[in-house]
Enzyme design. Structure first.
Site, PDB file in Angstrom:
ATOM      1  N   GLY A 225       0.713  -1.282  -0.162  1.00 56.99           N
ATOM      2  CA  GLY A 225       0.032   0.092   0.058  1.00 56.99           C
ATOM      3  C   GLY A 225       0.852   1.379  -0.121  1.00 56.99           C
ATOM      4  O   GLY A 225       1.679   1.494  -0.901  1.00 56.99           O
ATOM      5  N   ALA A 226       0.642   2.333   1.010  1.00 54.64           N
ATOM      6  CA  ALA A 226       1.393   3.487   1.064  1.00 54.64           C
ATOM      7  C   ALA A 226       2.828   3.097   1.062  1.00 54.64           C
ATOM      8  O   ALA A 226       3.484   4.176   1.127  1.00 54.64           O
ATOM      9  CB  ALA A 226       0.700   4.426   2.207  1.00 54.64           C
ATOM     10  N   GLU A 227       3.143   2.034   1.617  1.00 52.11           N
ATOM     11  CA  GLU A 227       4.621   1.976   1.970  1.00 52.11           C
ATOM     12  C   GLU A 227       5.489   1.442   0.791  1.00 52.11           C
ATOM     13  O   GLU A 227       6.559   1.146   0.680  1.00 52.11           O
ATOM     14  CB  GLU A 227       4.906   0.820   2.949  1.00 52.11           C
ATOM     15  CG  GLU A 227       4.130   0.925   4.462  1.00 52.11           C
ATOM     16  CD  GLU A 227       4.368  -0.113   5.297  1.00 52.11           C
ATOM     17  OE1 GLU A 227       5.453  -0.927   5.035  1.00 52.11           O
ATOM     18  OE2 GLU A 227       3.828  -0.052   6.455  1.00 52.11           O
ATOM     19  N   GLY A 228       4.645   1.258  -0.455  1.00 48.25           N
ATOM     20  CA  GLY A 228       5.214   0.887  -1.601  1.00 48.25           C
ATOM     21  C   GLY A 228       5.278  -0.562  -1.979  1.00 48.25           C
ATOM     22  O   GLY A 228       4.478  -1.237  -1.394  1.00 48.25           O
ATOM     23  N   THR A 252      -9.793  -0.233  -6.236  1.00 46.99           N
ATOM     24  CA  THR A 252     -10.139  -1.744  -6.829  1.00 46.99           C
ATOM     25  C   THR A 252      -8.939  -2.379  -7.749  1.00 46.99           C
ATOM     26  O   THR A 252      -8.757  -3.530  -7.632  1.00 46.99           O
ATOM     27  CB  THR A 252     -11.345  -1.515  -7.461  1.00 46.99           C
ATOM     28  OG1 THR A 252     -12.372  -1.136  -6.764  1.00 46.99           O
ATOM     29  CG2 THR A 252     -11.976  -2.882  -8.216  1.00 46.99           C
ATOM     30  N   ASP A 256      -3.903  -5.155  -9.590  1.00 51.88           N
ATOM     31  CA  ASP A 256      -3.550  -5.440 -10.896  1.00 51.88           C
ATOM     32  C   ASP A 256      -2.868  -4.576 -11.682  1.00 51.88           C
ATOM     33  O   ASP A 256      -2.141  -5.184 -12.661  1.00 51.88           O
ATOM     34  CB  ASP A 256      -4.980  -5.771 -11.361  1.00 51.88           C
ATOM     35  CG  ASP A 256      -5.874  -6.759 -10.749  1.00 51.88           C
ATOM     36  OD1 ASP A 256      -5.096  -7.827 -10.184  1.00 51.88           O
ATOM     37  OD2 ASP A 256      -6.972  -6.853 -10.871  1.00 51.88           O
TER      38      ASP A 256
END
Length: 309
Positions: A225-228, A252, A256
């Site tokens: 996520g926000a941590e890459g 969503t 992918d």
């Protein structure tokens, strides 16, 4: 060429104030009919991110229905070759998606025609032409394993996205998938689940990824996520790519998009760290609009954001 072996769905998306809890009904003003399926999503993301000297083809199945016709037309419109997608009697797969005010989502998938995808659908000619093979977990895993093994014998690099992870993820299945993969892409929870299934339970996703990379002699990529994203190679070498700071509209298609852009970078023979960074930027961009494929960025947008920051 990139070959995607996987699922094709139509997504029915409703925006809600809050995702319903068990037994709860929530109301939405409207819904949208969008194109999805993890396989189709990753094919579109790869096609948009890939250098134009190569191409993307897909192997999968749809129904003999209007949804199937629309899905095929959409893939072709996005530059994905559809010659190896078969039509069958089962209806085209469908996903029912609720998106809340924070951009988080809950998804129910009815497999439909995706459940009939077979290894034989990927002929020798198209498999031999593939530089990279991309797989997920929305079509029968036995078929995916058979295709992955054939691809590796041809020297094709196999990128396997272990999503959605099955509820019963045991050691045998993990070893089979790892033995047929060059790159395994998982999220934080999936990394922990695979490590635990292999008897190497860890308390954090980085340690879990290191265990998976060693056990499978492959590169384990964890999206966080926000941590890459973090990539750990079989020799223990680590590479980290940051995520771009955004206010998400809809998450969503982010995972992918990441896989498709990563596969494009591998097919374009970019250094792995650069492919990883582009994948993170592409995934961040995909969170800025509603829908999966509709939000996936073009190569030019990824490159511009990569330069401009």
């Amino acid at each position: 060429m990139i070959l995607v072996f996987g699922s094709i769905n139509i997504d029915l998306v409703a925006r809600v104030a809050a995702i319903p809890r068990p037994g709860e009904t929530v109301l939405a003003d409207r819904y949208e009919t969008l194109f999805g399926g993890k396989g189709a999503n990753q094919a579109v993301a790869a096609s948009r991110a890939l250098a134009k000297t190569a191409g993307v083809a897909m192997v999968g199945r749809v129904g003999r229905d209007g949804f199937g016709d629309s899905a095929l037309a959409n893939l072709a419109k996005n530059g994905v070759a559809t010659d190896h997608i078969r039509k069958g009697e089962a209806p085209t797969g469908c996903a029912f998606i609720s998106v809340d005010q924070r951009g988080e989502n809950a998804i129910t998938v009815a497999a439909g025609a995706n459940g009939a995808v077979a290894a034989e659908d990927a002929g020798d000619a198209v498999l031999a032409a593939a530089r990279v093979l991309v797989l997920q977990m929305e079509v029968p895993v036995a078929a995916s394993l058979a295709v992955a093994r054939r691809a590796r014998r041809n020297g094709t690099r196999v990128v396997w996205n272990l999503a959605p992870a099955p509820a019963t993820l045991d050691a045998a299945l993990c070893r089979d998938i790892l033995s047929a993969s060059d790159v395994l892409v998982v999220n934080e929870h999936e990394a922990l689940a695979v490590a635990a299934a292999l008897g190497a339970a860890q308390s954090d996703h980085a340690a879990a990824a290191a265990s998976v990379a060693r056990a499978g002699n492959c590169t384990c990529v964890v999206t966080a996520g926000a941590e890459g994203a973090l990539a750990i190679h079989p020799d223990g070498r680590r590479e980290h790519a940051p995520a771009h700071k955004i206010t998400p509209v809809d998450t969503t298609g982010a995972g992918d998009t990441f896989v498709g852009v990563l596969a494009a970078g591998i097919a374009d023979e970019l250094p792995f760290a650069e492919a990883l960074t582009r994948a993170c930027y592409g995934a961040s961009l995909a969170c800025l609009a509603l829908g999966a494929q509709a939000a996936m960025p073009e190569r030019s947008a990824i490159e511009k954001w990569r330069v401009d920051g």
